[in-house]
Design an enzyme around this catalytic site. Structure first.
Site, short mmCIF file in Angstrom:
data_model
loop_
_atom_site.label_atom_id
_atom_site.label_comp_id
_atom_site.label_asym_id
_atom_site.label_seq_id
_atom_site.Cartn_x
_atom_site.Cartn_y
_atom_site.Cartn_z
N PHE A 173 -13.16 -31.62 33.72
CA PHE A 173 -13.94 -32.62 33.64
C PHE A 173 -15.20 -32.62 32.82
CE2 PHE A 173 -11.51 -34.81 37.39
CZ PHE A 173 -10.39 -35.10 36.39
N HIS B 235 -15.62 -33.20 41.27
CA HIS B 235 -16.04 -33.94 40.12
C HIS B 235 -15.36 -35.11 40.19
CE1 HIS B 235 -17.71 -33.84 35.73
NE2 HIS B 235 -17.56 -35.33 36.09
N LEU B 236 -16.09 -36.19 40.77
CA LEU B 236 -15.56 -37.48 41.08
C LEU B 236 -14.96 -38.07 39.90
CD1 LEU B 236 -17.28 -40.21 40.60
CD2 LEU B 236 -18.62 -39.35 42.38
N HIS B 237 -13.82 -38.96 40.11
CA HIS B 237 -13.10 -39.71 39.03
C HIS B 237 -12.42 -40.74 39.56
CE1 HIS B 237 -10.76 -36.32 40.28
NE2 HIS B 237 -9.53 -37.22 39.95
N THR B 238 -12.56 -41.90 38.69
CA THR B 238 -11.58 -43.27 39.24
C THR B 238 -10.34 -43.05 38.49
OG1 THR B 238 -13.60 -44.17 39.40
CG2 THR B 238 -11.73 -45.56 39.34
#
Length: 177
Positions: free
Chosen positions: A26, A120-123
């Protein structure tokens, strides 16, 4: 035994490099030259939209802030707002491109949440259609995808390109202004 034929998946299964030069896909993929190859379909100032390599449904995308963190509380306000606005545009683009009747959207936060990338945050934005559940997941724990990633990329890119306030390069991700 019934078999499902999905020839486009073999390229992913047989690839030699499983991104050995990348600490975080990401962080790395939006900086590379080939958006289409890396499935980056749209970008804003602080976030981007990327097709999921293992989609639950056609059009399954992730809206990803550029800030590398797995902790939602670490996101600065400007990134939170940008990420939220890009999610709005993503819902619009997926609905326009694929005619979705609804969406499942959410974050897998922390190692216990079951996501494969937890630092690594993600929606996730997963389009849904009324009646889209069939016998395959019920009887065989199998999901049938009806469209190749490359075709979904083209449809979503075109839908983002139709939105107001964007710039559309000849190739690559649509730029959200």
């Amino acid at each position: 035994m019934d078999q499902i034929f999905a020839p486009w998946r073999i390229e992913w299964v047989e690839r030699d490099d499983k991104n050995p030069d990348v600490d975080c896909v990401f962080c790395a993929f939006p900086d590379r030259d080939d958006d289409r190859e890396h499935l980056v379909v749209a970008r804003s100032d602080r976030s981007f939209v990327m097709l999921n390599n293992y989609p639950y449904n056609p059009g399954h995308v992730m809206v990803i802030p550029r800030v590398h963190t797995g902790d939602y509380a670490d996101l600065p306000e400007d990134v939170l707002v940008d990420h939220a606005r890009l999610k709005q545009r993503t819902f619009d683009a997926v609905e326009a491109a694929l005619g979705a009747d609804g969406f499942n959207a959410g974050l897998n936060l922390g190692t216990g949440a079951g996501g494969s990338i937890d630092d690594h945050l993600h929606t996730h934005v997963v389009p849904r259609w009324e009646g889209d559940t069939n016998f395959m997941p019920v009887l065989s724990d199998t999901k049938v995808l009806v469209e190749a990633l490359e075709d979904t990329y083209d449809r979503l890119r075109a839908a983002f390109a139709e939105q107001e306030g964007v710039s559309v390069p000849a190739e690559g991700a649509v730029r959200i202004e």
